[in-house]
Design an enzyme around this catalytic site. Structure first.
Site, PDB file in Angstrom:
ATOM      1  N   CYS A 163      -2.034  -0.570  -0.179  1.00  0.00           N
ATOM      2  CA  CYS A 163      -1.280  -1.748  -0.601  1.00  0.00           C
ATOM      3  C   CYS A 163      -1.002  -1.689  -2.107  1.00  0.00           C
ATOM      4  CB  CYS A 163      -2.069  -3.019  -0.295  1.00  0.00           C
ATOM      5  SG  CYS A 163      -2.403  -3.287   1.462  1.00  0.00           S
TER       6      CYS A 163
ATOM      7  N   HIS B  85      -7.678   1.101   0.561  1.00  0.00           N
ATOM      8  CA  HIS B  85      -7.204  -0.159  -0.002  1.00  0.00           C
ATOM      9  C   HIS B  85      -6.674   0.039  -1.418  1.00  0.00           C
ATOM     10  CE1 HIS B  85      -8.198  -2.997   3.090  1.00  0.00           C
ATOM     11  NE2 HIS B  85      -9.477  -2.648   3.126  1.00  0.00           N
TER      12      HIS B  85
END
Length: 370
Positions: free
Chosen positions: A222, A166
């Site tokens: 991301c 992430h």
């Protein structure tokens, strides 16, 4: 709001919690005192800051690293050493769980050792499946491993940092970010220990990189477009035409290297999200960016940085539109068949691979090499 300070000993950028008057560095264990502006000069540090020079690694900062034994401490040969840090974070048993990150780490290690001849002893891999507590992708271990990657770097060395997990953003208050946000990577314990901010990654990996050394980062997360805080971003349109955007801070602070070459492939732009999907390998979940990166190399599209980017974008775009990929899989699919078992997460995704660097260059004439 978190304040960024430099460690008084090894100069790593640290996040000071609100109201704290001191902080212990996770890398060298030194305590840095933060002076109250009303109380006069800060207490002297154990290592004078004047001895620090860009690109210099203080010898006293080396000892605490658990990775001092790797790679072997022999003199580099004429072509330089190859060294890699691979991090795959799946966030198991949490609301943030990802399916493909450990798969990404395994495939990347396989490619580095077999195609690019990275010695296995010169690769550190952090994943949750490793029983060694020092090889779990915690914030502390990631910081230590980032420092291991750069320590002792010499001209001719080739370094690689791969992260699959992430990524996020947090508000930037010093005006150094074009969009007003710092980009971050999320260790497995980010909910309790916090994220690793692009300023720290830049200070640890990028700015010390000496002339003649090369760093490649491959970030499958991301909001990862400028997560190394490199000064220039390559913006490419769908016809393959590109321009370099200047992302140097308005403050004039230098975010480039100490003469080395740093180039980062990122899974998406700073304002985009990236995918953990089974739509590419058809077998198990992988990060879209990692898969397309390896696929570009295995299909013979790795001659230049421009051909790499175009191939990666084509792979992701074709999958996103639902079209069949002729010969989809190749080595990557055989790898996940051979190495992996696991679930799937189907569905499309919207992302565009990005390229950032410490200096602009012609992406279609510069050869790609790890």
């Amino acid at each position: 709001m978190l304040m960024l300070v430099d460690c008084s000993k090894c100069r790593t950028t640290l996040q000071l919690p609100p109201g704290a008057q001191s902080i212990r560095c996770a890398i060298c264990q030194a305590i840095t005192h933060i002076a109250d502006p009303r109380s006069g000069p800060p207490p002297p540090s154990s290592s004078p800051s004047s001895s620090y020079q860009p690109g210099h690694v203080p010898p006293s900062a080396v000892a605490p690293s658990p990775y001092n034994h790797a790679p072997p401490g022999q003199p580099p040969h004429a072509q330089g050493r190859k060294r890699a840090l691979i991090v795959g974070v799946s966030y198991r048993h949490t609301n943030h769980e990802l399916k493909g990150c450990i798969n990404d780490a395994r495939c990347m290690k396989y490619m580095l050792t077999n195609r690019f001849k990275f010695p296995e002893s010169s690769i550190v891999m952090l994943t949750e499946e490793d029983p060694d507590p020092l090889k779990r992708p915690t914030k502390y271990n990631m910081r230590m491993a980032l420092y291991w990657l750069i320590q002792g770097c010499q001209p001719g060395d080739s370094l690689l940092f791969h992260f699959s997990g992430h990524g996020s953003q947090q508000r930037n208050y010093n005006g150094e970010e074009v969009d007003g946000y710092d980009e971050t990577l999320c260790p497995v314990d980010f909910e309790t220990q916090g994220m690793i901010v692009d300023d720290e990654i830049n200070a640890t990996l990028v700015r010390p990189l000496p002339r003649g050394a090369r760093l490649h980062a491959i970030i499958d997360a991301c909001h990862s477009g400028t997560v190394l805080d490199l000064p220039f971003l390559c913006r490419m349109d769908r016809q393959g035409k590109y321009i370099w955007e200047d992302h140097r801070p308005r403050s004039g602070m230098w975010k480039g290297t100490s003469g080395g070459e740093a180039i980062s492939f990122s899974g998406c732009d700073d304002n985009q999200t990236s995918a953990d999907t089974s739509a590419l390998s058809k077998i198990t979940s992988t990060g879209a960016m990692t898969y397309s990166f390896i696929q570009a190399i295995e299909r013979g599209h790795g001659a230049t940085y421009g051909s790499m980017l175009n191939s990666m974008r084509s792979t992701i775009r074709n999958t996103d539109s639902g079209s069949e990929l002729s010969g989809a899989g190749g080595l990557v699919t055989s790898l996940v068949t051979m190495l992996l078992t696991g679930g799937s997460l189907s569905g499309g995704f919207r992302q565009e691979p990005q390229l950032t660097a410490n200096e602009p260059f012609d992406v279609y004439t510069k050869p790609f090499s790890l």
